[in-house]
Design an enzyme around this catalytic site. Structure first.
Site, PDB file in Angstrom:
ATOM      1  N   GLY A  33       0.841  -1.198   0.000  1.00 21.27           N
ATOM      2  CA  GLY A  33       0.000   0.000   0.000  1.00 21.27           C
ATOM      3  C   GLY A  33       0.869   1.239   0.000  1.00 21.27           C
ATOM      4  O   GLY A  33       2.013   1.225   0.448  1.00 21.27           O
ATOM      5  N   PHE A  37       2.606  10.257   1.595  1.00 25.25           N
ATOM      6  CA  PHE A  37       3.816  10.412   2.395  1.00 25.25           C
ATOM      7  C   PHE A  37       4.286   9.110   3.042  1.00 25.25           C
ATOM      8  O   PHE A  37       5.224   9.120   3.840  1.00 25.25           O
ATOM      9  CB  PHE A  37       3.576  11.451   3.502  1.00 25.25           C
ATOM     10  CG  PHE A  37       3.135  12.783   2.977  1.00 25.25           C
ATOM     11  CD1 PHE A  37       4.040  13.650   2.384  1.00 25.25           C
ATOM     12  CD2 PHE A  37       1.798  13.160   3.047  1.00 25.25           C
ATOM     13  CE1 PHE A  37       3.626  14.869   1.887  1.00 25.25           C
ATOM     14  CE2 PHE A  37       1.375  14.384   2.553  1.00 25.25           C
ATOM     15  CZ  PHE A  37       2.294  15.247   1.969  1.00 25.25           C
ATOM     16  N   VAL A  40       3.337   1.098   2.891  1.00 25.89           N
ATOM     17  CA  VAL A  40       3.152  -0.013   3.820  1.00 25.89           C
ATOM     18  C   VAL A  40       3.714  -1.277   3.179  1.00 25.89           C
ATOM     19  O   VAL A  40       3.392  -1.588   2.024  1.00 25.89           O
ATOM     20  CB  VAL A  40       1.671  -0.209   4.180  1.00 25.89           C
ATOM     21  CG1 VAL A  40       1.521  -1.382   5.138  1.00 25.89           C
ATOM     22  CG2 VAL A  40       1.099   1.059   4.807  1.00 25.89           C
ATOM     23  N   LYS A  53       4.750   0.304   8.260  1.00 23.55           N
ATOM     24  CA  LYS A  53       4.430   1.587   7.646  1.00 23.55           C
ATOM     25  C   LYS A  53       5.679   2.462   7.716  1.00 23.55           C
ATOM     26  O   LYS A  53       6.184   2.765   8.795  1.00 23.55           O
ATOM     27  CB  LYS A  53       3.273   2.258   8.398  1.00 23.55           C
ATOM     28  CG  LYS A  53       2.814   3.586   7.809  1.00 23.55           C
ATOM     29  CD  LYS A  53       1.628   4.109   8.627  1.00 23.55           C
ATOM     30  CE  LYS A  53       1.085   5.412   8.074  1.00 23.55           C
ATOM     31  NZ  LYS A  53      -0.063   5.900   8.889  1.00 23.55           N
ATOM     32  N   ASP A 148     -12.654   8.445  11.524  1.00 24.23           N
ATOM     33  CA  ASP A 148     -12.464   8.132  10.100  1.00 24.23           C
ATOM     34  C   ASP A 148     -12.878   6.690   9.820  1.00 24.23           C
ATOM     35  O   ASP A 148     -12.136   5.921   9.201  1.00 24.23           O
ATOM     36  CB  ASP A 148     -11.011   8.369   9.675  1.00 24.23           C
ATOM     37  CG  ASP A 148     -10.846   8.451   8.159  1.00 24.23           C
ATOM     38  OD1 ASP A 148     -11.859   8.678   7.457  1.00 24.23           O
ATOM     39  OD2 ASP A 148      -9.707   8.304   7.672  1.00 24.23           O
TER      40      ASP A 148
END
Length: 299
Positions: A33, A37, A40, A53, A148
């Site tokens: 992923g 910025f 992963v 990450k 979120d």
């Protein structure tokens, strides 16, 4: 009725240990992923498969505020359906954050993009929603708001159990009142009061979970043509549009659950604990799915 079977994390939680990791112990593998910025990776840390990450930080002495918030939350929570934190460190211009690895991808991929999306039975949908809602109830019980909730922030393990992740927007809030906070989250999943720039509270997370359920039941993500919430309708959800897009016929109790989560007035919505209990009862009541999903069938 409470479930007897809870998801078990492969990574144990020890609140007494230090979370500062030695980056030399990390072996980065495939990139799974990427954002503006950060990236992963699937990797190994001390012989264990993990997700890593790797994020750019402008100043190591002043960590990016969302990364700092995420670390603060991750270090203090432990629930089977919350992504388990392993550790973090900063080397040079990069921050490394290690969590358990979730081999099933995210919920959006499963219900919208995968080859098996139309094979997902209603019992599986309820179980996945229950997993995510149980995690949310745990957070809300500690007066932590996620801010979120969306299908991309719900990830799956190899047994098709759901885990809530990404705590960069999480914040401590009062469980008894609405609070003035910055507008954040993802537009399609936002509660009306957030879009209007009003004070909001924990019930906004519940509204977002209702939108997650809509996406799951319709096998279609909200976009510019579907589940568009307009100023003319005060940014409320058009439930009739959602019902007309259902894939199959969800249990009536699940439809009622969605309606109760997505009620326009914040104080009329289910709270997360009641939403969890509703799904626990529903999971017992509905029959098993015709076939068990196998993640390996995805394309």
């Amino acid at each position: 009725m409470k479930r007897s079977h809870k998801r078990r994390s492969l990574i144990s939680f020890d609140p007494e240990r230090t979370f500062k990791i030695d980056v030399n112990d990390i072996k980065l593998g495939q990139c799974i992923g990427a954002g503006n910025f950060s990236k992963v990776f699937k990797g190994l840390y001390q012989g264990q498969v993990v997700a890593v990450k790797k994020q750019i930080v402008e100043d190591a002495t002043n960590i990016d505020k969302y990364l700092k918030k995420e670390l603060k939350v991750l270090k203090t929570i432990a629930h089977p359906n919350l992504l388990r934190f392993v550790g973090a460190n900063i080397v040079g211009k990069y921050a490394y954050l290690i969590t358990e690895f979730m081999e099933g991808g995210d919920l959006r991929q499963l219900v919208v993009s995968s080859n098996i999306r139309k094979e997902i039975g209603h019992k599986t949908i309820v179980q996945l929603l229950l997993d995510a809602t149980s995690a949310l109830a745990y957070l809300h019980d500690r007066e932590l708001m996620h801010r979120d909730i969306k299908t991309q922030n719900i990830v799956l393990d190899g047994q098709l159990r759901a885990v809530l992740c990404d705590f960069g927007f999480a914040r401590n809030v009062s469980s008894s009142k609405q609070t003035a906070m910055t507008l954040c989250g993802t537009d399609e999943f936002m509660a009306p009061e957030i879009i209007f720039g009003m004070e909001y509270g924990l019930s906004a997370d519940v509204f977002s979970m209702g939108i997650v359920a809509c996406e799951m039941c319709c096998r279609k993500a909200p976009d510019e043509t579907f589940m568009v919430r307009t100023p003319q309708k005060s940014f409320g959800l058009d439930m009739e549009e959602v019902k007309n897009a259902f894939c199959g016929e969800p249990p009536s109790s699940l439809v009622m659950w969605i309606e109760q989560c997505c009620t326009y007035e914040p104080d009329e919505r289910l709270n997360a604990v009641d939403a969890e209990g509703w799904l626990e009862d529903l999971l017992v009541e509905i029959p098993d799915d015709d076939a068990k999903l196998v993640l390996g069938k995805e394309g």
